[in-house]
Design a protein around this motif. Structure first.
Motif, PDB file in Angstrom:
ATOM      1  N   UNK A  22      -6.170  66.004 114.618  1.00  0.00           N
ATOM      2  CA  UNK A  22      -7.028  66.681 112.886  1.00  0.00           C
ATOM      3  C   UNK A  22      -7.857  68.084 113.206  1.00  0.00           C
ATOM      4  N   UNK A  23      -8.788  67.238 115.266  1.00  0.00           N
ATOM      5  CA  UNK A  23      -9.460  68.377 115.883  1.00  0.00           C
ATOM      6  C   UNK A  23      -9.206  69.290 116.122  1.00  0.00           C
ATOM      7  N   UNK A  24      -7.588  69.166 116.562  1.00  0.00           N
ATOM      8  CA  UNK A  24      -6.642  70.203 117.959  1.00  0.00           C
ATOM      9  C   UNK A  24      -6.098  71.253 116.502  1.00  0.00           C
ATOM     10  N   UNK A  25      -5.353  70.411 115.839  1.00  0.00           N
ATOM     11  CA  UNK A  25      -5.441  71.321 114.166  1.00  0.00           C
ATOM     12  C   UNK A  25      -6.423  72.250 113.763  1.00  0.00           C
ATOM     13  N   UNK A  26      -7.204  71.718 113.284  1.00  0.00           N
ATOM     14  CA  UNK A  26      -8.247  72.151 112.800  1.00  0.00           C
ATOM     15  C   UNK A  26      -8.997  73.470 113.494  1.00  0.00           C
ATOM     16  N   UNK A  27      -9.273  73.104 114.839  1.00  0.00           N
ATOM     17  CA  UNK A  27      -9.819  74.269 116.068  1.00  0.00           C
ATOM     18  C   UNK A  27      -8.497  75.440 115.778  1.00  0.00           C
ATOM     19  N   UNK A  28      -7.935  75.375 116.551  1.00  0.00           N
ATOM     20  CA  UNK A  28      -6.436  76.002 116.505  1.00  0.00           C
ATOM     21  C   UNK A  28      -6.701  76.960 115.270  1.00  0.00           C
ATOM     22  N   UNK A  73      -7.324  80.983 114.733  1.00  0.00           N
ATOM     23  CA  UNK A  73      -6.737  81.715 114.767  1.00  0.00           C
ATOM     24  C   UNK A  73      -6.678  83.090 114.038  1.00  0.00           C
ATOM     25  N   UNK A  74      -8.048  82.556 113.012  1.00  0.00           N
ATOM     26  CA  UNK A  74      -8.030  83.066 111.338  1.00  0.00           C
ATOM     27  C   UNK A  74      -7.315  82.679 110.575  1.00  0.00           C
ATOM     28  N   UNK A  75      -6.426  81.572 110.736  1.00  0.00           N
ATOM     29  CA  UNK A  75      -5.753  81.099 109.344  1.00  0.00           C
ATOM     30  C   UNK A  75      -6.443  81.242 108.400  1.00  0.00           C
ATOM     31  N   UNK A  76      -7.556  80.138 108.160  1.00  0.00           N
ATOM     32  CA  UNK A  76      -8.501  79.589 106.928  1.00  0.00           C
ATOM     33  C   UNK A  76      -9.503  80.662 107.002  1.00  0.00           C
ATOM     34  N   UNK A  77      -9.540  81.309 105.419  1.00  0.00           N
ATOM     35  CA  UNK A  77     -10.891  82.555 105.591  1.00  0.00           C
ATOM     36  C   UNK A  77     -11.666  82.122 105.134  1.00  0.00           C
ATOM     37  N   UNK A  78     -12.900  82.179 104.967  1.00  0.00           N
ATOM     38  CA  UNK A  78     -13.857  81.654 105.408  1.00  0.00           C
ATOM     39  C   UNK A  78     -14.551  80.395 103.625  1.00  0.00           C
TER      40      UNK A  78
END
Length: 141
Positions: free
Chosen positions: A94-100, A104-109
């Motif tokens: 969860x941490x590495x996926x969320x941070x990565x 990477x800009x995959x999630x918008x604000x």
């Protein structure tokens, strides 16, 4: 002879609570900061509450399982045993996926705002559950 890194079972509850609360605070902080970047659209806090309820239910069950396991310990244990191996693996993913994905800009604000706020508050509340269990053991009945 007790090793220096071994603690009592109730101390494991305190450590778990502190770790969960710190993690929850940091995740929620990222969400709240994103809210300030994008503004507070009326529907986003509703989505945060939905994420809080969904993850809160999952973390509640997980916390109860860990509290039961920790309470079963009778002798001193290493301080990192507040999680089992499966939980450490889930946490790492969860941490590495969320941070990565965030970097990477995959999630918008707007997504970070509602999702991280709800998730972080659920994590923090799970930490409170551990702390409550700790105090339940040390305070007179």
């Amino acid at each position: 002879m007790k090793k220096w890194y071994c603690v009592k079972q109730r101390t494991l509850l305190l450590i778990a609570g502190i770790v969960w609360m710190i993690a929850g605070f940091n995740v929620a902080r990222l969400g709240v900061l994103s809210y300030f970047l994008i503004g507070f659209d009326f529907y986003l806090p509703i989505l945060s509450a939905l994420i809080f309820v969904l993850f809160g239910a999952m973390f509640y069950r997980m916390s109860k399982k860990h509290i039961k396991r920790i309470n079963a310990y009778k002798e001193y244990r290493p301080f990192w045993i507040f999680f089992d191996l499966k939980s450490y693996i889930i946490m790492a993913i969860m941490m590495s996926g969320g941070i990565g994905l965030r970097y990477a800009g995959v999630f918008p604000d707007w997504f970070v705002a509602f999702f991280y706020t709800g998730l972080g508050c659920a994590l923090f509340l799970a930490g409170v559950l551990f702390i409550f269990s700790f105090f339940k053991q040390i305070l007179p009945q």
